[in-house]
Design a protein around this motif. Structure first.
Motif, mmCIF file in Angstrom:
data_model
loop_
_atom_site.group_PDB
_atom_site.id
_atom_site.type_symbol
_atom_site.label_atom_id
_atom_site.label_comp_id
_atom_site.label_asym_id
_atom_site.label_seq_id
_atom_site.Cartn_x
_atom_site.Cartn_y
_atom_site.Cartn_z
ATOM 1 N N LYS A 139 0.870 -1.172 0.000
ATOM 2 C CA LYS A 139 0.000 0.000 0.000
ATOM 3 C C LYS A 139 0.905 1.220 0.000
ATOM 4 O O LYS A 139 2.046 1.159 0.470
ATOM 5 C CB LYS A 139 -0.899 0.004 1.229
ATOM 6 N N VAL A 140 0.408 2.325 -0.513
ATOM 7 C CA VAL A 140 1.191 3.556 -0.567
ATOM 8 C C VAL A 140 0.796 4.443 0.604
ATOM 9 O O VAL A 140 -0.385 4.718 0.826
ATOM 10 C CB VAL A 140 0.968 4.304 -1.904
ATOM 11 N N LEU A 141 1.796 4.886 1.348
ATOM 12 C CA LEU A 141 1.571 5.813 2.453
ATOM 13 C C LEU A 141 1.475 7.237 1.911
ATOM 14 O O LEU A 141 2.240 7.618 1.009
ATOM 15 C CB LEU A 141 2.718 5.745 3.462
ATOM 16 N N VAL A 142 0.567 8.027 2.452
ATOM 17 C CA VAL A 142 0.417 9.416 2.033
ATOM 18 C C VAL A 142 1.635 10.226 2.471
ATOM 19 O O VAL A 142 2.185 11.016 1.716
ATOM 20 C CB VAL A 142 -0.878 10.030 2.629
ATOM 21 N N LYS A 143 2.066 9.991 3.717
ATOM 22 C CA LYS A 143 3.222 10.706 4.267
ATOM 23 C C LYS A 143 4.352 9.700 4.485
ATOM 24 O O LYS A 143 4.185 8.714 5.201
ATOM 25 C CB LYS A 143 2.826 11.357 5.593
ATOM 26 N N PRO A 144 5.529 9.920 3.873
ATOM 27 C CA PRO A 144 6.646 8.975 4.038
ATOM 28 C C PRO A 144 7.096 8.852 5.496
ATOM 29 O O PRO A 144 7.076 9.821 6.240
ATOM 30 C CB PRO A 144 7.768 9.579 3.191
ATOM 31 N N LEU A 145 7.505 7.633 5.876
ATOM 32 C CA LEU A 145 8.061 7.371 7.202
ATOM 33 C C LEU A 145 9.589 7.473 7.136
ATOM 34 O O LEU A 145 10.214 6.819 6.300
ATOM 35 C CB LEU A 145 7.697 5.962 7.670
ATOM 36 N N GLU A 146 10.169 8.255 8.016
ATOM 37 C CA GLU A 146 11.627 8.415 8.056
ATOM 38 C C GLU A 146 12.307 7.133 8.522
ATOM 39 O O GLU A 146 13.309 6.718 7.963
ATOM 40 C CB GLU A 146 12.002 9.577 8.981
ATOM 41 N N TYR A 147 11.771 6.510 9.578
ATOM 42 C CA TYR A 147 12.366 5.293 10.131
ATOM 43 C C TYR A 147 11.570 4.071 9.704
ATOM 44 O O TYR A 147 10.340 4.107 9.658
ATOM 45 C CB TYR A 147 12.353 5.326 11.664
ATOM 46 N N PHE A 148 12.270 2.965 9.424
ATOM 47 C CA PHE A 148 11.614 1.672 9.249
ATOM 48 C C PHE A 148 10.843 1.403 10.529
ATOM 49 O O PHE A 148 11.391 1.490 11.626
ATOM 50 C CB PHE A 148 12.674 0.591 8.999
ATOM 51 N N SER A 149 9.550 1.097 10.400
ATOM 52 C CA SER A 149 8.689 0.995 11.575
ATOM 53 C C SER A 149 7.810 -0.242 11.533
ATOM 54 O O SER A 149 7.309 -0.618 10.464
ATOM 55 C CB SER A 149 7.795 2.234 11.676
ATOM 56 N N LEU A 150 7.607 -0.848 12.703
ATOM 57 C CA LEU A 150 6.727 -2.002 12.853
ATOM 58 C C LEU A 150 5.740 -1.722 13.972
ATOM 59 O O LEU A 150 6.076 -1.057 14.952
ATOM 60 C CB LEU A 150 7.533 -3.255 13.235
ATOM 61 N N THR A 151 4.523 -2.250 13.834
ATOM 62 C CA THR A 151 3.549 -2.239 14.914
ATOM 63 C C THR A 151 2.573 -3.379 14.668
ATOM 64 O O THR A 151 2.620 -4.029 13.620
ATOM 65 C CB THR A 151 2.809 -0.884 15.050
ATOM 66 N N PHE A 152 1.734 -3.634 15.643
ATOM 67 C CA PHE A 152 0.689 -4.647 15.515
ATOM 68 C C PHE A 152 -0.666 -3.977 15.670
ATOM 69 O O PHE A 152 -0.818 -3.021 16.425
ATOM 70 C CB PHE A 152 0.800 -5.707 16.630
ATOM 71 N N THR A 153 -1.656 -4.529 14.969
ATOM 72 C CA THR A 153 -3.050 -4.201 15.232
ATOM 73 C C THR A 153 -3.755 -5.526 15.468
ATOM 74 O O THR A 153 -3.424 -6.536 14.839
ATOM 75 C CB THR A 153 -3.718 -3.451 14.056
ATOM 76 N N GLY A 154 -4.708 -5.513 16.386
ATOM 77 C CA GLY A 154 -5.471 -6.722 16.661
ATOM 78 C C GLY A 154 -6.400 -7.043 15.497
ATOM 79 O O GLY A 154 -6.814 -6.158 14.745
ATOM 80 N N SER A 155 -6.713 -8.317 15.325
ATOM 81 C CA SER A 155 -7.667 -8.753 14.306
ATOM 82 C C SER A 155 -8.573 -9.813 14.933
ATOM 83 O O SER A 155 -8.306 -10.294 16.035
ATOM 84 C CB SER A 155 -6.937 -9.319 13.085
ATOM 85 N N ALA A 156 -9.619 -10.190 14.209
ATOM 86 C CA ALA A 156 -10.573 -11.178 14.736
ATOM 87 C C ALA A 156 -9.901 -12.511 15.031
ATOM 88 O O ALA A 156 -10.263 -13.210 15.975
ATOM 89 C CB ALA A 156 -11.721 -11.374 13.743
ATOM 90 N N SER A 157 -8.874 -12.865 14.254
ATOM 91 C CA SER A 157 -8.215 -14.165 14.448
ATOM 92 C C SER A 157 -6.865 -14.076 15.142
ATOM 93 O O SER A 157 -6.245 -15.090 15.423
ATOM 94 C CB SER A 157 -8.044 -14.862 13.096
ATOM 95 N N GLY A 158 -6.368 -12.853 15.411
ATOM 96 C CA GLY A 158 -5.057 -12.715 16.039
ATOM 97 C C GLY A 158 -4.539 -11.296 15.961
ATOM 98 O O GLY A 158 -5.024 -10.399 16.635
ATOM 99 N N ALA A 159 -3.542 -11.084 15.080
ATOM 100 C CA ALA A 159 -2.944 -9.755 14.927
ATOM 101 C C ALA A 159 -2.377 -9.608 13.526
ATOM 102 O O ALA A 159 -2.027 -10.592 12.872
ATOM 103 C CB ALA A 159 -1.822 -9.559 15.950
#
Length: 191
Positions: free
Chosen positions: A152-172
């Protein structure tokens, strides 16, 4: 009494001098330009307060390179080539329990994470070879799984390589972003 005072004084001076000499001889490395970071799921697991103990399900240890005005994917990190998924040592993901990724059951344990970035999709790789530097000794025969995920294309570029989690119905979902690119890797905790 005078002799005891002299002995204590001499020992104190000798000890202080030995500690000072040792401390000044130590050469510490400079701070890394791609700092290490740790990500958990649930995200706030290590910040739990007394009485709020949360059991971690996933832990990722990775380094965070910076964009520094460069075009990242397709230029700095070439399309179609295995990438270390961050900087420095290979990124490692630890599953505290059995999970499912890309329809395949993955045992609890530690794995390295790699990616093959392309313009429209990435191939995310879990590999059993850990404690390595970058992708220089990457061995495809040690792959546990390869999963293709769309970009997917981000509207605003991220300076640092970044990771995060979001919850989902089956896990994350592991959310990966850097520069103008974002990808998501679904991880299921259900048997």
């Amino acid at each position: 009494m005078k002799n005891i005072f002299i002995v204590v004084f001499v020992l104190f001076c000798f000890g202080a001098k030995a500690q000072t000499a040792t401390a000044t001889d130590v050469k510490f490395p400079a701070a890394d330009s791609s700092p290490a970071d740790i990500l958990y799921f649930p995200v706030n697991t290590p910040k739990a307060k007394t009485g709020e103990f949360k059991t971690p399900i996933i832990k990722i240890i990775y380094s965070r390179p910076q964009k520094k005005g460069r075009n990242v994917f397709g230029v700095l990190e070439e399309f179609g080539k295995v990438w270390r998924f961050g900087a420095n040592e290979s990124t490692e993901i630890h599953f505290f329990k059995k999970v499912t990724v890309g329809g395949k059951k993955i045992k609890a344990g530690t794995y390295s994470l790699f990616a093959i970035p392309n313009k429209d999709k990435w191939t995310i790789i879990l590999n059993s070879n850990i404690d390595r530097w970058g992708a220089f000794t990457y061995d495809q025969s040690k792959d546990i799984i390869r999963v293709d995920v769309p970009t997917k294309v981000l509207v605003k570029p991220l300076e640092y390589f970044s990771l995060t989690f979001t919850g989902s119905a089956s896990g994350a979902d592991l959310i990966i972003g850097w520069d103008k690119t974002l990808v998501e890797l679904p991880i299921s905790f259900k048997p």
